[in-house]
Scaffold this motif. Structure first.
Motif, short mmCIF file in Angstrom:
data_model
loop_
_atom_site.label_atom_id
_atom_site.label_comp_id
_atom_site.label_asym_id
_atom_site.label_seq_id
_atom_site.Cartn_x
_atom_site.Cartn_y
_atom_site.Cartn_z
N PRO B 151 0.82 -1.21 0.00
CA PRO B 151 0.00 0.00 0.00
C PRO B 151 0.85 1.27 0.00
CG PRO B 151 -0.82 -1.55 1.64
CD PRO B 151 0.41 -2.15 1.05
N PHE B 152 0.56 2.18 -0.91
CA PHE B 152 1.21 3.49 -1.04
C PHE B 152 2.66 3.41 -1.52
CE2 PHE B 152 -1.87 4.25 2.56
CZ PHE B 152 -2.82 4.88 1.77
N LEU B 153 3.38 2.31 -1.20
CA LEU B 153 4.81 2.26 -1.52
C LEU B 153 5.07 1.78 -2.93
CD1 LEU B 153 6.16 0.77 1.80
CD2 LEU B 153 5.95 3.17 1.12
N ARG B 154 4.34 0.77 -3.33
CA ARG B 154 4.51 0.21 -4.67
C ARG B 154 3.19 -0.40 -5.07
NH1 ARG B 154 9.01 -0.41 -7.56
NH2 ARG B 154 10.28 0.15 -5.73
N ALA B 225 15.76 3.85 3.12
CA ALA B 225 15.41 5.08 2.41
C ALA B 225 14.17 4.85 1.55
CB ALA B 225 16.56 5.53 1.54
N LEU B 226 13.41 5.93 1.35
CA LEU B 226 12.25 5.87 0.45
C LEU B 226 12.34 7.05 -0.51
CD1 LEU B 226 9.49 4.50 -0.24
CD2 LEU B 226 8.43 6.17 1.27
N GLN B 227 12.58 6.74 -1.78
CA GLN B 227 12.56 7.80 -2.80
C GLN B 227 11.16 8.38 -2.84
OE1 GLN B 227 14.39 7.10 -6.77
NE2 GLN B 227 12.36 7.59 -7.55
N SER B 228 11.04 9.68 -2.57
CA SER B 228 9.71 10.26 -2.36
C SER B 228 9.29 11.24 -3.44
CB SER B 228 9.69 10.96 -0.99
OG SER B 228 10.00 10.03 0.04
N GLY B 229 10.15 11.46 -4.41
CA GLY B 229 9.81 12.36 -5.52
C GLY B 229 11.02 12.51 -6.41
N PRO B 256 13.58 22.29 -28.55
CA PRO B 256 13.48 22.81 -27.19
C PRO B 256 13.99 21.79 -26.15
CG PRO B 256 11.33 22.13 -27.97
CD PRO B 256 12.27 21.91 -29.10
N HIS B 257 14.22 22.27 -24.94
CA HIS B 257 14.69 21.43 -23.83
C HIS B 257 13.52 21.14 -22.89
CE1 HIS B 257 19.11 21.90 -24.56
NE2 HIS B 257 18.61 22.84 -25.36
N GLN B 258 13.50 19.93 -22.36
CA GLN B 258 12.34 19.53 -21.55
C GLN B 258 12.73 19.07 -20.15
OE1 GLN B 258 10.66 17.23 -25.19
NE2 GLN B 258 8.91 17.60 -23.85
N ALA B 259 11.75 19.11 -19.27
CA ALA B 259 11.92 18.59 -17.92
C ALA B 259 10.61 17.91 -17.51
CB ALA B 259 12.26 19.71 -16.94
N SER B 260 10.67 17.04 -16.52
CA SER B 260 9.43 16.52 -15.94
C SER B 260 9.68 16.23 -14.47
CB SER B 260 8.92 15.28 -16.69
OG SER B 260 9.56 14.11 -16.24
N TRP B 261 8.61 16.10 -13.71
CA TRP B 261 8.76 15.94 -12.26
C TRP B 261 7.47 15.41 -11.66
CZ3 TRP B 261 5.25 19.94 -11.50
CH2 TRP B 261 5.33 21.05 -12.36
N GLY B 262 7.60 14.66 -10.57
CA GLY B 262 6.41 14.08 -9.96
C GLY B 262 6.59 13.64 -8.52
N VAL B 263 5.51 13.76 -7.77
CA VAL B 263 5.41 13.07 -6.48
C VAL B 263 4.10 12.29 -6.49
CG1 VAL B 263 6.77 14.71 -5.09
CG2 VAL B 263 4.29 15.03 -5.32
N SER B 264 4.04 11.28 -5.65
CA SER B 264 2.89 10.39 -5.68
C SER B 264 2.36 10.14 -4.28
CB SER B 264 3.30 9.05 -6.31
OG SER B 264 4.08 8.32 -5.39
N THR B 265 1.34 9.29 -4.22
CA THR B 265 0.77 8.90 -2.93
C THR B 265 1.77 8.09 -2.09
OG1 THR B 265 -0.39 7.27 -4.30
CG2 THR B 265 -1.70 9.01 -3.34
N ARG B 266 2.94 7.79 -2.66
CA ARG B 266 4.04 7.25 -1.88
C ARG B 266 4.35 8.13 -0.68
NH1 ARG B 266 9.81 5.02 -3.88
NH2 ARG B 266 9.08 2.90 -3.66
N ILE B 271 5.04 9.46 5.31
CA ILE B 271 4.48 10.03 6.55
C ILE B 271 4.31 8.93 7.59
CG2 ILE B 271 2.44 11.12 7.56
CD1 ILE B 271 1.95 12.46 4.81
N ILE B 272 3.73 7.81 7.16
CA ILE B 272 3.47 6.71 8.09
C ILE B 272 4.77 6.21 8.71
CG2 ILE B 272 2.59 4.34 8.33
CD1 ILE B 272 0.80 4.95 5.83
N MET B 273 5.76 5.95 7.87
CA MET B 273 6.98 5.27 8.35
C MET B 273 8.00 6.20 8.99
SD MET B 273 7.68 2.09 5.83
CE MET B 273 7.86 2.98 4.30
N VAL B 274 7.88 7.52 8.76
CA VAL B 274 8.77 8.45 9.45
C VAL B 274 8.22 8.77 10.84
CG1 VAL B 274 9.60 10.86 9.48
CG2 VAL B 274 9.76 9.50 7.38
#
Lengths: 477, 477
Positions: B151-154, B225-229, B256-266, B271-274
């Protein structure tokens, strides 16, 4: 390629369908993707949807609704549990059969609607009267594999909210379906400046699996109706199919009663076709992502841009949504651009205005211009936006009222729906008569309108038998 | 069946993995659906996500980002255009092959990420320097067919935001990736009370198709560690593959040059594990859906419930998120319930409090209780929430700082990552040394941390060759 904003669009009266898609694309509401029926919601179109979301989230919260998120996929075996429901949706499902390069044993239907997912969850979390009611809603996209698609009106994928609620009693569940119908009606009046006809669907037009379906219907400029939202009372049918029970205070085990309801990005189609004109989109101020576009004239002259930015800040602080367009396009290009995009007010500021301590404000809805002194800008913008909203609503209401025509015969009905609008007919209630209307005119029963059920005759307009129901028929999208 | 809140959960130290799933379910953050890896986001879990959305939407708007919505599906032929990208994602795709009962010729991949959709769109709408930059973001769910899910992690499906931006120059695009990395870092500090390690990923750990990947990494209570974003700078690779070009002011055509970025419900997993403890969830006040739970004691006595409601209204008007639990459960049951749910403050009001013009406020984070006079409630709640946030952040920061251990040999590294935490090592930059660490310890290079690149040795901890890069290794989720 960038769309040329100044290029004229097709006139509404020449080709309404072409006018519609021209507006969708040139106002940059959407774009096509490479898969038929799956559109791209561009920033300007999506921002309208976000305004609708904000309004509804507040209203839903007010009646105790919580947002949730259910899975995107439904195993075929689960989907097949409620018979009437599956028959309604199975022909238009998109089905995933391969996961991680392997065949999936129980193929996964991409959700066309999520009743069965909510039911499966409710069966797990509801066991006592203490667990009721539950009022859940989710914002998501759904997929229905459509043959004929049109932006916002009918898509293989569209965005919507779907509320799924569960109660101890029939009264509460039906009450919820009616309460949300009224919230949708308020959304039309307060946000979209659209007067809806609301009422009960006939059995023929009911949602697959529902006992009663209610709808809001909007009347487009071409006289066709557009079903713009629905609410359903389910009875205990789903609860029985999915084994949902609760123990009452009296310790007796019962099936709970359910309801569901939804509006979709179809509402954007309603806005376009109710309010738009030959210069493009006309947005109701409450839902407009940009309410005021400030156009600096001779913007290289000293003080012009600074003044434009000052006014923007002042208006933003007062809570309005404003932009300054200081790009190197000509003012004429910009006028056409924001006209096409339906921005309610255009505010012009040039050297003479600067010298005189004033600006010029033009209304999108009729092009009327007013000179406004600097110190009155916030107040006047507020007044003009309110007036715009009220006039747009009144105009749409007059159009609607003028297009509800009582008829007593099938011939008269045909004439009304061919010209455009609702034919209001007394109806005996038989499916046969309803089918006959559709067969001869292509019009469908939109609903048994609330607030307009007073009989004006005692005979069915089709078969002549005893009738006590008032139905509106219209051609529809 | 309703979960029994008072039933003890597994202790963190006995079985951390079991503790984690116990908390996920008993705090009612989520539930399982019948398809593996597709979870139900229950109201309490989804409300945390909505707080994160609100924060990020404001911050994104501040740097000029617009929200959009792209199609759910990607034709296989389109997906295959960027070679490295497709190789990274193809093994875990869910593929739809049947639409409306017919076989689909070009099968549709349910989006695992939407780079190719944005690129296809950008190729249509970008042609001049005037069209740049574009900063688009979408909130949606994505699907990655995973073998092992938690749940939430993967998950096979998870919720996220994905930003996709396009610029005239390399500097702007990389700058955007770094700017958003800082916004994510702020999100941790200001909302989640989580100190992230942020930095550059090694080439081995880069996103498929990116030139540079940056990440924020959180350290869980168990030392993993948990990659969070992540944020990515793409260079012009996608633009070349998708034929995106623009004409500069000098009339020269460029990619042109591009970028992308994201955070998820991970992030919910973070929050839970910290912050969580053996009594359940501990929520940072800024992200908590309920900040104060008011528990009336002997609520049938006159004035108690009215007083509880008064306090609720007062706190709500001050902008706090509050509930009164006046259900027929015992106070003890309610204490355990809101402890499990990690509500930052519990406010008790009983007959004696009523008589004395006071309430009792207990902090979730350490159980400390304070008696507060009626007239000070808003002020004290505000102070206690702020203190709670600051203490949670400080505690997590101390834990993090104590678990970053410099090492100069592979043996020392192994000892550190086996105990839990980051082994900080000098690295020559070779893939071979990175692979060797993973092979011997299962730890991976989390990142080359920003702000901690000062060499503390001149030799690679693995091969002994010249080294000038500082890398953190850790076992990770």
């Amino acid at each position: 390629m960038e769309t040329n904003k100044n290029e004229a669009i097709t006139s509404r009266d020449v080709d309404f369908a072409k006018w519609y898609t021209d507006v969708c694309r040139k106002a940059e509401l959407m774009d096509y993707s490479s898969v038929k029926g799956f559109i791209i919601y561009r920033p300007y179109g999506y921002a309208i949807w976000e305004q609708i979301q904000n309004y509804l989230n507040k209203r839903f919260k007010g009646i105790g609704v919580s947002n949730v998120y259910m899975p995107l996929v439904i195993p075929e075996s689960l989907f097949n549990k409620e018979k009437e429901h599956v028959e309604g949706f199975a022909p238009e499902t998109l089905i995933a059969t391969i996961g991680g390069k392997n065949k999936i044993d129980d193929p996964l239907i991409i959700r066309p609607t999520s009743e069965v997912l909510f039911c499966e969850h409710y069966a797990k979390i509801v066991s006592s009267h203490r667990d009721l009611p539950k009022l859940y809603n989710q914002w998501c996209s759904v997929v229905r594999w459509e043959k004929t698609t049109r932006p916002f009106l009918r898509g293989s994928e569209f965005l919507w909210q779907e509320g799924h609620t569960i109660f101890a009693t029939e009264e509460e569940a039906r009450g919820n379906a009616l309460e949300v119908l009224n919230i949708y009606d308020d959304l039309g009046r307060e946000l979209l400046a659209i007067p809806f006809v609301k009422g009960l669907k006939t059995d023929k037009e009911r949602f697959a699996g529902a006992r009663e379906t209610y709808s809001i219907e909007a009347l487009m400029h071409d006289g066709k109706a557009l079903q713009s939202g629905t609410t359903h009372y389910f009875g205990t049918g789903f609860a029985e199919a999915f084994g949902i029970t609760f123990q009452g205070k009296d310790n007796i085990l019962r099936h709970p009663h359910q309801a569901s309801w939804g509006v979709s990005t179809r509402l954007i189609g309603s806005i376009i076709m109710v309010h738009g004109d030959d210069n493009g989109l006309v947005l109701p101020p409450q839902v407009a992502p940009i309410q005021i576009a400030i156009i600096p004239i001779q913007q290289n002259k000293e003080g012009i841009l600074a003044k434009a930015e000052n006014i923007k800040n002042e208006l933003e602080q007062a809570g309005f949504r404003v932009i300054v367009d200081s790009s190197d396009r000509t003012p004429g290009w910009k006028y056409a651009e924001y006209e096409m995009k339906g921005v309610p007010l255009r505010l012009e500021i040039g050297p003479r205005d600067l010298a005189n301590g004033q600006v010029v404000i033009a209304r999108r809805v009729d092009g009327k211009k007013e000179v406004v002194a600097n110190e009155n800008i916030v107040w006047e913008v507020s007044r003009l936006l309110k007036e715009t909203h009220d006039e747009m609503y009144a105009k749409a209401k007059t159009f609607l009222d003028n297009h509800i025509i009582p008829v007593k015969t099938l011939d008269a009905l045909k004439e009304v729906v061919d010209q455009g609008g609702y034919a209001k007919m007394m109806w005996c209630g038989s499916r046969q008569c309803e089918d006959k209307v559709k067969e001869l005119t292509t019009a469908t029963a939109r609903c048994l309108p609330h607030g307009d059920q007073k009989p004006f005759d005692d005979k069915c307009g089709v078969c002549g038998k005893k009738a006590d129901k008032v139905v509106y028929f219209a051609k529809a999208y």
